[in-house]
Design a protein around this motif. Structure first.
Motif, PDB file in Angstrom:
ATOM      1  N   GLU A  52       0.896  -1.231  -0.007  1.00 16.22           N
ATOM      2  CA  GLU A  52      -0.111   0.054   0.188  1.00 16.22           C
ATOM      3  C   GLU A  52       0.760   1.422   0.033  1.00 16.22           C
ATOM      4  OE1 GLU A  52      -2.456  -0.585   3.271  1.00 16.22           O
ATOM      5  OE2 GLU A  52      -3.792  -2.129   2.370  1.00 16.22           O
ATOM      6  N   GLU A  53       1.948   1.219   0.809  1.00 13.19           N
ATOM      7  CA  GLU A  53       2.861   2.440   0.937  1.00 13.19           C
ATOM      8  C   GLU A  53       3.577   2.586  -0.460  1.00 13.19           C
ATOM      9  OE1 GLU A  53       2.944   4.580   3.267  1.00 13.19           O
ATOM     10  OE2 GLU A  53       1.224   3.734   4.066  1.00 13.19           O
ATOM     11  N   PHE A  54       4.195   1.317  -1.034  1.00 15.82           N
ATOM     12  CA  PHE A  54       4.828   1.794  -2.249  1.00 15.82           C
ATOM     13  C   PHE A  54       3.634   2.198  -3.476  1.00 15.82           C
ATOM     14  CE2 PHE A  54       7.964  -1.755  -0.836  1.00 15.82           C
ATOM     15  CZ  PHE A  54       8.637  -0.755  -0.442  1.00 15.82           C
ATOM     16  N   ALA A  55       2.454   2.037  -3.091  1.00 16.51           N
ATOM     17  CA  ALA A  55       1.390   2.351  -4.251  1.00 16.51           C
ATOM     18  C   ALA A  55       0.969   3.922  -4.114  1.00 16.51           C
ATOM     19  CB  ALA A  55       0.076   1.633  -4.177  1.00 16.51           C
ATOM     20  N   ARG A  56       1.445   4.454  -2.898  1.00 17.76           N
ATOM     21  CA  ARG A  56       1.029   5.873  -2.377  1.00 17.76           C
ATOM     22  C   ARG A  56       2.290   6.838  -3.052  1.00 17.76           C
ATOM     23  NH1 ARG A  56      -0.246   6.592   3.586  1.00 17.76           N
ATOM     24  NH2 ARG A  56      -0.101   8.976   2.781  1.00 17.76           N
ATOM     25  N   ALA A  57       3.389   6.418  -2.999  1.00 19.49           N
ATOM     26  CA  ALA A  57       4.228   7.195  -3.207  1.00 19.49           C
ATOM     27  C   ALA A  57       5.742   6.466  -3.489  1.00 19.49           C
ATOM     28  CB  ALA A  57       4.787   8.024  -1.746  1.00 19.49           C
ATOM     29  N   GLU A  58       6.526   7.130  -4.165  1.00 23.26           N
ATOM     30  CA  GLU A  58       7.852   6.625  -4.594  1.00 23.26           C
ATOM     31  C   GLU A  58       8.836   6.932  -3.574  1.00 23.26           C
ATOM     32  OE1 GLU A  58      11.556   6.984  -7.780  1.00 23.26           O
ATOM     33  OE2 GLU A  58       9.555   7.797  -8.417  1.00 23.26           O
ATOM     34  N   MET A  59       9.198   5.831  -2.999  1.00 19.86           N
ATOM     35  CA  MET A  59      10.072   5.999  -1.703  1.00 19.86           C
ATOM     36  C   MET A  59      11.663   5.088  -2.026  1.00 19.86           C
ATOM     37  SD  MET A  59       7.308   5.001   1.370  1.00 19.86           S
ATOM     38  CE  MET A  59       7.014   3.513   0.699  1.00 19.86           C
ATOM     39  N   VAL A  60      12.616   5.943  -1.481  1.00 19.16           N
ATOM     40  CA  VAL A  60      13.848   5.683  -1.660  1.00 19.16           C
ATOM     41  C   VAL A  60      14.767   5.610  -0.489  1.00 19.16           C
ATOM     42  CG1 VAL A  60      16.120   6.190  -2.886  1.00 19.16           C
ATOM     43  CG2 VAL A  60      13.942   6.427  -3.928  1.00 19.16           C
ATOM     44  N   CYS A  61      15.521   4.575  -0.014  1.00 19.93           N
ATOM     45  CA  CYS A  61      16.263   4.630   0.901  1.00 19.93           C
ATOM     46  C   CYS A  61      17.750   4.890   0.815  1.00 19.93           C
ATOM     47  CB  CYS A  61      15.793   3.427   2.073  1.00 19.93           C
ATOM     48  SG  CYS A  61      16.838   3.374   3.638  1.00 19.93           S
ATOM     49  N   ILE A  62      18.408   6.062   1.458  1.00 18.82           N
ATOM     50  CA  ILE A  62      19.670   6.251   1.061  1.00 18.82           C
ATOM     51  C   ILE A  62      20.312   5.946   2.488  1.00 18.82           C
ATOM     52  CG2 ILE A  62      21.531   7.691   0.571  1.00 18.82           C
ATOM     53  CD1 ILE A  62      19.251   9.124  -1.256  1.00 18.82           C
ATOM     54  N   VAL A  63      21.269   4.921   2.706  1.00 19.81           N
ATOM     55  CA  VAL A  63      22.036   4.572   3.833  1.00 19.81           C
ATOM     56  C   VAL A  63      22.830   5.830   4.147  1.00 19.81           C
ATOM     57  CG1 VAL A  63      23.331   2.972   5.188  1.00 19.81           C
ATOM     58  CG2 VAL A  63      21.481   2.125   3.525  1.00 19.81           C
ATOM     59  N   GLU A  64      22.759   6.079   5.260  1.00 23.13           N
ATOM     60  CA  GLU A  64      23.759   7.185   6.018  1.00 23.13           C
ATOM     61  C   GLU A  64      24.751   6.267   7.005  1.00 23.13           C
ATOM     62  OE1 GLU A  64      21.460  10.401   7.431  1.00 23.13           O
ATOM     63  OE2 GLU A  64      22.409  11.403   5.869  1.00 23.13           O
ATOM     64  N   ASN A  65      23.976   5.305   7.746  1.00 24.59           N
ATOM     65  CA  ASN A  65      24.807   4.351   8.722  1.00 24.59           C
ATOM     66  C   ASN A  65      23.848   3.413   9.183  1.00 24.59           C
ATOM     67  OD1 ASN A  65      27.433   6.007   9.588  1.00 24.59           O
ATOM     68  ND2 ASN A  65      25.778   7.436  10.359  1.00 24.59           N
ATOM     69  N   ILE A  66      24.580   2.093   9.118  1.00 21.42           N
ATOM     70  CA  ILE A  66      24.208   0.939   9.683  1.00 21.42           C
ATOM     71  C   ILE A  66      25.002   0.372  10.798  1.00 21.42           C
ATOM     72  CG2 ILE A  66      23.398  -1.686   9.512  1.00 21.42           C
ATOM     73  CD1 ILE A  66      22.905  -0.933   6.420  1.00 21.42           C
ATOM     74  N   PHE A  67      24.292   0.472  11.865  1.00 26.26           N
ATOM     75  CA  PHE A  67      25.159  -0.110  13.027  1.00 26.26           C
ATOM     76  C   PHE A  67      24.400  -1.579  13.500  1.00 26.26           C
ATOM     77  CE2 PHE A  67      24.633   4.451  13.251  1.00 26.26           C
ATOM     78  CZ  PHE A  67      26.257   4.613  13.229  1.00 26.26           C
ATOM     79  N   GLU A  68      25.441  -2.224  14.215  1.00 26.24           N
ATOM     80  CA  GLU A  68      25.006  -3.841  14.584  1.00 26.24           C
ATOM     81  C   GLU A  68      25.394  -3.652  16.011  1.00 26.24           C
ATOM     82  OE1 GLU A  68      25.296  -7.500  12.010  1.00 26.24           O
ATOM     83  OE2 GLU A  68      26.953  -7.686  13.582  1.00 26.24           O
ATOM     84  N   ASP A  69      24.424  -4.285  16.908  1.00 24.67           N
ATOM     85  CA  ASP A  69      24.725  -4.762  18.277  1.00 24.67           C
ATOM     86  C   ASP A  69      24.046  -5.830  18.450  1.00 24.67           C
ATOM     87  OD1 ASP A  69      25.466  -4.542  21.039  1.00 24.67           O
ATOM     88  OD2 ASP A  69      24.160  -3.203  21.499  1.00 24.67           O
ATOM     89  N   GLY A  70      24.709  -7.012  18.748  1.00 19.92           N
ATOM     90  CA  GLY A  70      24.188  -8.263  18.954  1.00 19.92           C
ATOM     91  C   GLY A  70      23.016  -8.615  17.863  1.00 19.92           C
ATOM     92  N   GLU A  71      22.022  -8.858  18.521  1.00 21.21           N
ATOM     93  CA  GLU A  71      20.771  -9.148  17.652  1.00 21.21           C
ATOM     94  C   GLU A  71      19.901  -8.030  16.890  1.00 21.21           C
ATOM     95  OE1 GLU A  71      18.274 -11.437  20.442  1.00 21.21           O
ATOM     96  OE2 GLU A  71      19.195 -13.215  19.796  1.00 21.21           O
ATOM     97  N   TRP A  72      20.744  -6.794  17.057  1.00 19.08           N
ATOM     98  CA  TRP A  72      19.834  -5.495  16.594  1.00 19.08           C
ATOM     99  C   TRP A  72      20.888  -4.936  15.386  1.00 19.08           C
ATOM    100  CZ3 TRP A  72      15.195  -3.475  18.156  1.00 19.08           C
ATOM    101  CH2 TRP A  72      14.925  -3.964  19.465  1.00 19.08           C
ATOM    102  N   ALA A  73      20.136  -4.361  14.561  1.00 20.60           N
ATOM    103  CA  ALA A  73      20.685  -3.485  13.718  1.00 20.60           C
ATOM    104  C   ALA A  73      19.888  -2.240  13.382  1.00 20.60           C
ATOM    105  CB  ALA A  73      20.474  -4.018  12.083  1.00 20.60           C
ATOM    106  N   ILE A  74      20.549  -0.946  13.468  1.00 18.47           N
ATOM    107  CA  ILE A  74      20.203   0.268  13.470  1.00 18.47           C
ATOM    108  C   ILE A  74      20.543   0.961  12.139  1.00 18.47           C
ATOM    109  CG2 ILE A  74      20.003   2.542  14.607  1.00 18.47           C
ATOM    110  CD1 ILE A  74      21.801   0.147  16.806  1.00 18.47           C
TER     111      ILE A  74
END
Length: 119
Positions: A52-74
């Motif tokens: 539904e969200e992709f039908a509403r608007a063109e969305m693009v994610c540009i990564v600034e940072n990806i961090f990882e801590d155990g079972e988590w990614a930010i």
């Protein structure tokens, strides 16, 4: 797969507007809580939300940072229109079990020319 690797794959899939591919990255009972919205529960409902969200608007994610801590990614991200946000992904057994995202909904709606809800 490490959480950081899964989120790198998630970004590629998101940028392809592949709602089915995204849904496959979530566990059956996953929760996706985009803070400006109500939580979405379950893999099928999450896939529907993305579709539904992709039908509403063109969305693009540009990564600034990806961090990882155990079972988590930010994920810290921006889009080509200047919107910024971050997402927290809890990953167990190569599946996202919980996601929480922070971004400015009003800015998103304005940038995409979408209606502003009256409160």
């Amino acid at each position: 797969m490490r959480p950081k690797e899964l989120i790198q794959k998630w970004v590629q899939t998101f940028n392809n507007a592949d709602s089915s591919g995204l849904a496959e990255m979530y566990s059956e009972t996953a929760v996706n809580y985009q803070v400006p919205e109500e939580p979405v529960e379950g893999k099928e409902a999450i896939g529907k939300m993305f579709k539904e969200e992709f039908a509403r608007a063109e969305m693009v994610c540009i990564v600034e940072n990806i961090f990882e801590d155990g079972e988590w990614a930010i994920l810290e991200w921006k889009d080509p229109l200047g919107l910024r946000g971050c997402g927290f992904f809890h990953v167990i057994n190569d599946k996202i079990v919980f996601q929480r995202g922070y971004w400015d909904k009003l800015s998103f709606l304005r940038q995409h020319g979408l209606p502003i809800p009256e409160e």
